[in-house]
Scaffold this motif. Structure first.
Motif, PDB file in Angstrom:
ATOM      1  N   ASP A 155      16.219  -9.029   1.185  1.00 38.31           N
ATOM      2  CA  ASP A 155      14.915  -8.610   1.691  1.00 38.31           C
ATOM      3  C   ASP A 155      13.721  -9.111   0.887  1.00 38.31           C
ATOM      4  O   ASP A 155      12.576  -8.865   1.277  1.00 38.31           O
ATOM      5  CB  ASP A 155      14.860  -7.079   1.756  1.00 38.31           C
ATOM      6  CG  ASP A 155      15.884  -6.516   2.719  1.00 38.31           C
ATOM      7  OD1 ASP A 155      15.910  -6.971   3.878  1.00 38.31           O
ATOM      8  OD2 ASP A 155      16.681  -5.651   2.300  1.00 38.31           O
ATOM      9  N   ARG A 223      10.598  -9.357   3.360  1.00 41.12           N
ATOM     10  CA  ARG A 223      10.629  -8.870   4.738  1.00 41.12           C
ATOM     11  C   ARG A 223       9.636  -7.714   4.911  1.00 41.12           C
ATOM     12  O   ARG A 223       8.988  -7.575   5.942  1.00 41.12           O
ATOM     13  CB  ARG A 223      12.053  -8.406   5.045  1.00 41.12           C
ATOM     14  CG  ARG A 223      12.321  -8.070   6.497  1.00 41.12           C
ATOM     15  CD  ARG A 223      13.744  -7.518   6.670  1.00 41.12           C
ATOM     16  NE  ARG A 223      14.758  -8.315   5.986  1.00 41.12           N
ATOM     17  CZ  ARG A 223      15.311  -9.420   6.477  1.00 41.12           C
ATOM     18  NH1 ARG A 223      14.915  -9.872   7.664  1.00 41.12           N
ATOM     19  NH2 ARG A 223      16.235 -10.076   5.793  1.00 41.12           N
ATOM     20  N   TYR A 224       9.532  -6.876   3.867  1.00 39.47           N
ATOM     21  CA  TYR A 224       8.634  -5.725   3.906  1.00 39.47           C
ATOM     22  C   TYR A 224       7.518  -5.977   2.893  1.00 39.47           C
ATOM     23  O   TYR A 224       7.743  -5.950   1.682  1.00 39.47           O
ATOM     24  CB  TYR A 224       9.406  -4.450   3.584  1.00 39.47           C
ATOM     25  CG  TYR A 224      10.657  -4.306   4.415  1.00 39.47           C
ATOM     26  CD1 TYR A 224      10.584  -4.221   5.808  1.00 39.47           C
ATOM     27  CD2 TYR A 224      11.913  -4.297   3.822  1.00 39.47           C
ATOM     28  CE1 TYR A 224      11.738  -4.122   6.578  1.00 39.47           C
ATOM     29  CE2 TYR A 224      13.068  -4.193   4.578  1.00 39.47           C
ATOM     30  CZ  TYR A 224      12.978  -4.110   5.957  1.00 39.47           C
ATOM     31  OH  TYR A 224      14.115  -4.019   6.716  1.00 39.47           O
ATOM     32  N   ARG A 226       3.144  -5.774   1.898  1.00 42.26           N
ATOM     33  CA  ARG A 226       1.821  -5.188   2.122  1.00 42.26           C
ATOM     34  C   ARG A 226       0.855  -5.762   1.101  1.00 42.26           C
ATOM     35  O   ARG A 226       1.207  -5.920  -0.079  1.00 42.26           O
ATOM     36  CB  ARG A 226       1.878  -3.667   1.981  1.00 42.26           C
ATOM     37  CG  ARG A 226       0.532  -2.984   2.249  1.00 42.26           C
ATOM     38  CD  ARG A 226       0.622  -1.481   2.053  1.00 42.26           C
ATOM     39  NE  ARG A 226      -0.657  -0.843   2.355  1.00 42.26           N
ATOM     40  CZ  ARG A 226      -0.908   0.442   2.155  1.00 42.26           C
ATOM     41  NH1 ARG A 226       0.032   1.246   1.666  1.00 42.26           N
ATOM     42  NH2 ARG A 226      -2.108   0.941   2.450  1.00 42.26           N
ATOM     43  N   ARG A 246      12.556  -1.286   1.262  1.00 40.36           N
ATOM     44  CA  ARG A 246      12.466  -0.640   2.568  1.00 40.36           C
ATOM     45  C   ARG A 246      10.995  -0.440   2.930  1.00 40.36           C
ATOM     46  O   ARG A 246      10.161  -0.248   2.036  1.00 40.36           O
ATOM     47  CB  ARG A 246      13.196   0.705   2.570  1.00 40.36           C
ATOM     48  CG  ARG A 246      14.695   0.589   2.317  1.00 40.36           C
ATOM     49  CD  ARG A 246      15.415   1.900   2.612  1.00 40.36           C
ATOM     50  NE  ARG A 246      14.926   2.997   1.801  1.00 40.36           N
ATOM     51  CZ  ARG A 246      15.357   3.286   0.578  1.00 40.36           C
ATOM     52  NH1 ARG A 246      16.286   2.538   0.018  1.00 40.36           N
ATOM     53  NH2 ARG A 246      14.870   4.317  -0.073  1.00 40.36           N
ATOM     54  N   PRO A 247      10.666  -0.423   4.204  1.00 37.36           N
ATOM     55  CA  PRO A 247       9.252  -0.344   4.584  1.00 37.36           C
ATOM     56  C   PRO A 247       8.563   0.935   4.126  1.00 37.36           C
ATOM     57  O   PRO A 247       7.380   0.919   3.785  1.00 37.36           O
ATOM     58  CB  PRO A 247       9.293  -0.456   6.118  1.00 37.36           C
ATOM     59  CG  PRO A 247      10.699  -0.168   6.510  1.00 37.36           C
ATOM     60  CD  PRO A 247      11.553  -0.605   5.369  1.00 37.36           C
ATOM     61  N   LEU A 250       6.429   1.145   0.859  1.00 37.51           N
ATOM     62  CA  LEU A 250       5.112   0.509   0.776  1.00 37.51           C
ATOM     63  C   LEU A 250       3.973   1.512   0.947  1.00 37.51           C
ATOM     64  O   LEU A 250       2.809   1.177   0.714  1.00 37.51           O
ATOM     65  CB  LEU A 250       4.979  -0.569   1.851  1.00 37.51           C
ATOM     66  CG  LEU A 250       5.939  -1.756   1.764  1.00 37.51           C
ATOM     67  CD1 LEU A 250       5.837  -2.601   3.025  1.00 37.51           C
ATOM     68  CD2 LEU A 250       5.648  -2.603   0.530  1.00 37.51           C
ATOM     69  N   GLU A 251       4.294   2.730   1.342  1.00 34.24           N
ATOM     70  CA  GLU A 251       3.256   3.712   1.637  1.00 34.24           C
ATOM     71  C   GLU A 251       2.627   4.223   0.348  1.00 34.24           C
ATOM     72  O   GLU A 251       3.299   4.815  -0.499  1.00 34.24           O
ATOM     73  CB  GLU A 251       3.841   4.874   2.436  1.00 34.24           C
ATOM     74  CG  GLU A 251       4.406   4.459   3.792  1.00 34.24           C
ATOM     75  CD  GLU A 251       3.349   3.806   4.669  1.00 34.24           C
ATOM     76  OE1 GLU A 251       2.193   4.270   4.650  1.00 34.24           O
ATOM     77  OE2 GLU A 251       3.681   2.824   5.373  1.00 34.24           O
TER      78      GLU A 251
END
Length: 644
Positions: A155, A223-224, A226, A246-247, A250-251
């Protein structure tokens, strides 16, 4: 006795005859290695290198490289693979991971020969009529941490251009132009200090740069992905480029973004300048790709926990990483020790000024983390307490000065060592931090609070605003700038601390800062968080050990209670007082051992041997913390306070 004497005479004569015999030749030195052209500060006039890296094989973690090197004449040519890497301060170019090297010219094979002395050099003969060499090879990145740093996962990836490029000997790196191109896995995004010329699908072409700048401009891609603007509306952009496993990782909350933006502003207030036309933090949130903290002039490579944002309250330890690497844009990349700047990546560096390059950066990283809110003031103090305790107990200073540890990147290359407290290892980082705290508080004391090390930072690192051409310095320049801020015998001050042997660490900065180092039976929150992050039990200041979660000794303090009992790194504590090992059980036993009738009894396995060890220790649990000195000015609190 006569037969023995005759035998002795006969034997004694044999070597004389052998040594003087004309028929037996003596060894002679091997023939000299082929000459490698010395670097000249002139342009590589044949034209720019075209470098294409295919990074799409992320399953097998292989980078495939195609390089076209223009040539202007037939004859001998040496190609170099970068060895001495800035930020590593050592010859750590991963030459062992280069494979399948093939060179052609006009479609015909060109034989290469590795230099017998300099293994990073490849000799070729350019055939008549050739206009370019077509060079192909693979970079076989580690597929497991046991092989080295993992830089590719399914990833994300971390591309360092020094790993995937050869360059011609005979020229300063800044005089060789390169046109780099990267093919990414489908749909991936990237962050880098390089400027994009065009993008067609997953093929990214970058604007031409010199080889020096190329190596200084790595890539994080994933892949993920920001990107966060850390200085909205600024003419000189600063961006946080994040890749994650994992997406959801990114938060980031508005407050978390705010403290990273504050870091940028606090650095500007400290240095009063910038030395880039844009700056890109590259941040990987991953437990699959190996961590990293590596400085560059217009970017930095940073790898940390995948829960950096999502478990913010648990991630304070190591959160000064971005502050440290950002500081390096000023200290290390712009201002650089004269013997740390080299004209090529195959010229040996000398590390004598790393106590400025890394030591003062370690200091400002800790300070800027507190000023920005990446750390609270209390976390900054608790982190500093751990540093002070570590080096106040560094018994290796008895025989080895801190200044000599600047050689460790070359000598030890961060390999594991048996007795860290006795051998020492790159202590110029954090003992350097203590020296610069000492200098800061002394300037404040001597000037009645009118000046500080902040003034040194502006005077030394803040010059030539906007320039990112390295500006080198010597020891004498550091001393002169300190004297310009506050007159004092700074040469003696520094040499005493760099070359002295103690006893103890240079802790005067704590005292002048209004605090003293003490030990408590209860660890600080920061200490506990550090143990949790390392998955360890740290009993360095009681029985003198650090243990992994299974009871294996990860470190044993030289001449401490465990050392005196014969314990060594790698041994494993199987049981405590006849009960299977548990970290809390061991702590309880140490606390109870204040009573001489209750010694700490351990069953220890070392190799295939078991033995029972009774530790003679009644000091109880001891953990470092800083305690305010009654009535003293708390200069340290002011150092950590945000600048308006």
């Amino acid at each position: 006795m006569r037969p023995v004497k005759s035998l002795f005479v006969a034997v004694a004569l044999v070597p004389l005859v052998t040594l003087s015999g004309p028929a037996l030749a003596q060894p002679m030195p091997a023939a000299s290695a082929p000459e490698i052209a010395p670097a000249r500060d002139v342009p590589y006039a044949a034209g720019p290198i075209k470098l294409v890296v295919d990074a799409t094989d992320n399953d097998r973690r292989i980078f495939t490289v195609q390089e076209t090197l223009p040539v202007s004449a037939a004859g001998p040519l040496t190609l170099l693979y970068p060895a001495w890497l800035p930020g590593n301060h050592a010859p750590r170019g991963p030459i062992e991971q280069l494979a399948s090297l093939k060179i052609t010219a006009n479609g015909q094979p060109v034989t290469w020969t590795r230099d017998p002395v300099n293994i990073y050099a490849f000799h070729v003969t350019v055939p008549a009529g050739a206009k370019a060499l077509d060079i192909g090879f693979q970079f076989l990145s580690p597929t497991d941490r046991s092989m080295g740093r993992v830089v590719v996962t399914p990833d994300m990836l971390n591309l360092q251009w020094n790993a995937v490029a050869l360059y011609p000997a005979g020229y300063y790196a800044r005089q060789i132009m390169v046109e780099p191109t990267l093919r990414l896995p489908e749909g991936w995004q990237l962050g880098t200090a390089l400027e994009t010329a065009s993008r067609e699908g997953d093929l990214v072409r970058f604007k031409p740069v010199n080889f020096d700048t190329l190596v200084d401009s790595p890539i994080f891609a994933g892949r993920y992905f920001r990107q966060i603007d850390l200085d909205p509306g600024a003419a000189v952009p600063v961006r946080l480029n994040i890749v994650a496993d994992r997406p959801g990782q990114l938060e980031a909350t508005a407050n978390q973004i705010a403290v990273h933006r504050t870091l940028v502003q606090q650095a500007y207030r400290l240095f009063g300048s910038h030395h880039y036309n844009h700056y890109d933090f590259l941040l990987a949130l991953s437990d699959k790709m190996s961590g990293i903290g590596l400085e560059h002039h217009r970017s930095s490579e940073n790898g940390t926990s995948p829960t950096y944002f999502t478990e913010w309250d648990k991630s304070a330890v190591g959160r000064d990483l971005l502050a440290h690497e950002f500081t390096h844009s000023w200290n290390g990349k712009f201002r650089r020790g004269e013997d740390l700047w080299t004209e090529t990546f195959n010229t040996p560096m000398r590390n004598s000024l790393l106590w400025v390059y890394e030591g003062q950066t370690q200091y400002w990283g800790n300070v800027l983390a507190a000023r920005s809110g990446l750390h609270t003031r209390q976390q900054g103090l608790e982190s500093l307490a751990m540093t002070a305790a570590t080096f106040d107990n560094r018994v290796g200073r008895e025989w080895r000065a801190m200044s000599d540890t600047t050689n460790d990147p070359i000598m030890a290359a961060r390999r594991p060592i048996s007795w860290r407290s006795w051998q020492r290892s790159e202590d110029y980082y954090s003992e350097g931090q203590l020296i610069w705290l000492d200098a800061d508080t002394l300037i404040r004391e001597l000037s009645g609070g009118k000046r500080s090390l902040d003034d040194f930072a502006k005077a030394f690192f803040g010059v030539d605003n906007g320039s990112y051409v390295p500006k080198t310095y010597r020891f004498e320049d550091v001393v002169a700038t300190l004297n310009g801020v506050q007159p004092y015998d700074w040469a003696t001050f520094l040499k005493t601390r760099l070359d002295g042997h103690g006893p103890g660490a240079p802790l005067d900065g704590l005292t002048r800062g209004g605090y003293k180092l003490v030990y408590s039976p209860v660890p600080t929150d920061f200490f506990k968080a550090s143990e949790a992050r390392r998955k360890s039990v740290d009993l360095s200041y009681s029985i003198g050990v650090v243990l992994d979660k299974d009871g294996t000794l990860a470190d044993v303090a030289w001449d401490g209670p465990a050392f005196k009992a014969g314990l060594i790194q790698g041994a494993q504590i199987i049981a405590v007082g006849g009960v299977a090992y548990d970290g809390e059980l061991l702590k309880a036993a140490i606390a109870a051992a204040i009573d001489p009738a209750k010694p700490v009894e351990l069953l220890v396995k070392s190799g295939d041997r078991y033995r029972t060890v009774k530790l003679t220790y009644q000091g109880g649990l001891r953990y470092p913390r800083l305690e305010p000195i009654a009535g003293a000015p708390t200069r340290l609190d002011d150092i950590y306070a945000a600048r308006k």
